[in-house]
Design a protein around this motif. Structure first.
Motif, PDB file in Angstrom:
ATOM      1  N   ILE A   1       0.809  -1.211   0.000  1.00 17.89           N
ATOM      2  CA  ILE A   1       0.000   0.000   0.000  1.00 17.89           C
ATOM      3  C   ILE A   1       0.848   1.270   0.000  1.00 17.89           C
ATOM      4  N   ARG A   2       1.929   1.302   0.732  1.00 20.08           N
ATOM      5  CA  ARG A   2       2.733   2.527   0.789  1.00 20.08           C
ATOM      6  C   ARG A   2       3.504   2.771  -0.506  1.00 20.08           C
ATOM      7  N   PRO A   3       4.115   1.747  -1.135  1.00 21.44           N
ATOM      8  CA  PRO A   3       4.704   1.985  -2.462  1.00 21.44           C
ATOM      9  C   PRO A   3       3.681   2.470  -3.480  1.00 21.44           C
ATOM     10  N   LEU A   4       2.462   1.937  -3.439  1.00 20.82           N
ATOM     11  CA  LEU A   4       1.421   2.396  -4.362  1.00 20.82           C
ATOM     12  C   LEU A   4       1.021   3.833  -4.065  1.00 20.82           C
ATOM     13  N   LEU A   5       0.985   4.193  -2.794  1.00 24.15           N
ATOM     14  CA  LEU A   5       0.657   5.567  -2.414  1.00 24.15           C
ATOM     15  C   LEU A   5       1.733   6.528  -2.906  1.00 24.15           C
ATOM     16  N   ALA A   6       2.995   6.149  -2.726  1.00 23.07           N
ATOM     17  CA  ALA A   6       4.097   7.001  -3.194  1.00 23.07           C
ATOM     18  C   ALA A   6       4.074   7.135  -4.717  1.00 23.07           C
ATOM     19  N   TRP A   7       3.796   6.035  -5.412  1.00 21.06           N
ATOM     20  CA  TRP A   7       3.713   6.067  -6.879  1.00 21.06           C
ATOM     21  C   TRP A   7       2.576   6.960  -7.331  1.00 21.06           C
ATOM     22  N   ARG A   8       1.453   6.895  -6.653  1.00 24.02           N
ATOM     23  CA  ARG A   8       0.296   7.750  -6.986  1.00 24.02           C
ATOM     24  C   ARG A   8       0.627   9.216  -6.817  1.00 24.02           C
ATOM     25  N   ARG A   9       1.307   9.550  -5.745  1.00 20.11           N
ATOM     26  CA  ARG A   9       1.663  10.947  -5.498  1.00 20.11           C
ATOM     27  C   ARG A   9       2.617  11.472  -6.563  1.00 20.11           C
ATOM     28  N   ARG A  10       3.572  10.642  -6.965  1.00 19.57           N
ATOM     29  CA  ARG A  10       4.508  11.069  -8.016  1.00 19.57           C
ATOM     30  C   ARG A  10       3.795  11.259  -9.345  1.00 19.57           C
ATOM     31  N   SER A  11       2.833  10.402  -9.631  1.00 20.34           N
ATOM     32  CA  SER A  11       2.131  10.502 -10.923  1.00 20.34           C
ATOM     33  C   SER A  11       1.240  11.723 -10.992  1.00 20.34           C
ATOM     34  N   LEU A  12       0.855  12.284  -9.839  1.00 17.58           N
ATOM     35  CA  LEU A  12      -0.005  13.473  -9.820  1.00 17.58           C
ATOM     36  C   LEU A  12       0.780  14.771  -9.791  1.00 17.58           C
ATOM     37  N   GLN A  13       2.092  14.678  -9.641  1.00 21.21           N
ATOM     38  CA  GLN A  13       2.913  15.884  -9.585  1.00 21.21           C
ATOM     39  C   GLN A  13       3.138  16.478 -10.971  1.00 21.21           C
TER      40      GLN A  13
END
Length: 209
Positions: free
Chosen positions: A197-209
């Motif tokens: 869950i945390r790697p997916l959360l970090a990936w999501r945040r990067r993709s929205l930047q």
């Protein structure tokens, strides 16, 4: 908090329910369980004529259920946890978490009982991954407030231990009624959710930047 549309969660719930109802109406439920359920023993040489390839059955097993109660409980948990988790990690992240949870559940079930020739069906293992994600994202770790990293670690370990304990207790309880619970699958899916869950959360945040 107003949540964005839960496209992936809704698609999984609607698709799973539709397939279950179609199989029941056509009278194909029992045959589908054998053909599409995950059978651990197939990975050690057991052959089932007409069954789907073993590598896809951890996923097809999530579309099969043992009755309306089984389906209803799983879909309730899916919608409750999935819509919240999807709002944070997005539809693609939710899909990845669900699929990885399904395969982790099958893998753990194989490790627990590799000679089992009965088909494992149901989405519980995949949904366990979503539940783990929900617990980590929205749970409130207590204690160690001055050490947030330690607090998260303690909360993660506590959640894993509690979930594993509950699953084993359920396995013993339902065994008295002649019902088999895939305890290993639930544990495997939950652990996958904790790790992913945390790697997916970090990936999501990067993709929205």
């Amino acid at each position: 908090m107003r949540l964005p549309p839960s496209r992936c969660t809704n698609a999984i719930a609607i698709g799973t329910t539709a397939i279950y109802l179609l199989l029941v109406l056509l009278g194909w439920s029992d045959a589908a369980d054998i053909a599409g359920g995950f059978v651990p023993a197939r990975l050690t040489g057991m052959e089932i004529p007409g069954a789907l390839p073993a590598w896809i059955t951890p996923l097809t097993a999530t579309l099969l259920h043992g009755g309306m109660l089984h389906l209803g409980f799983n879909m309730l948990m899916l919608v409750f946890c999935g819509r919240m988790v999807e709002a944070v990690i997005g539809p693609l992240g939710l899909a990845i978490l669900y699929v990885v949870g399904a395969y982790a559940a099958a893998g753990m079930q194989f490790l627990v009982n590799p000679a089992d020739g009965a088909p494992m069906i149901g989405a519980s293992g995949a949904i366990s991954a979503l539940f783990a994600g929900y617990a980590l994202l929205f749970g409130r770790p207590r204690g160690f407030a001055s050490h947030p990293t330690l607090g998260v670690a303690i909360n993660t370990l506590w959640l894993a231990a509690a979930w594993i304990g509950v699953q084993f207790l359920m396995g013993f309880a339902f065994a008295d009624y002649g019902m088999a619970i895939a305890t290993g699958a639930h544990v495997g899916g939950f652990l996958a959710g904790l790790l992913l869950i945390r790697p997916l959360l970090a990936w999501r945040r990067r993709s929205l930047q």
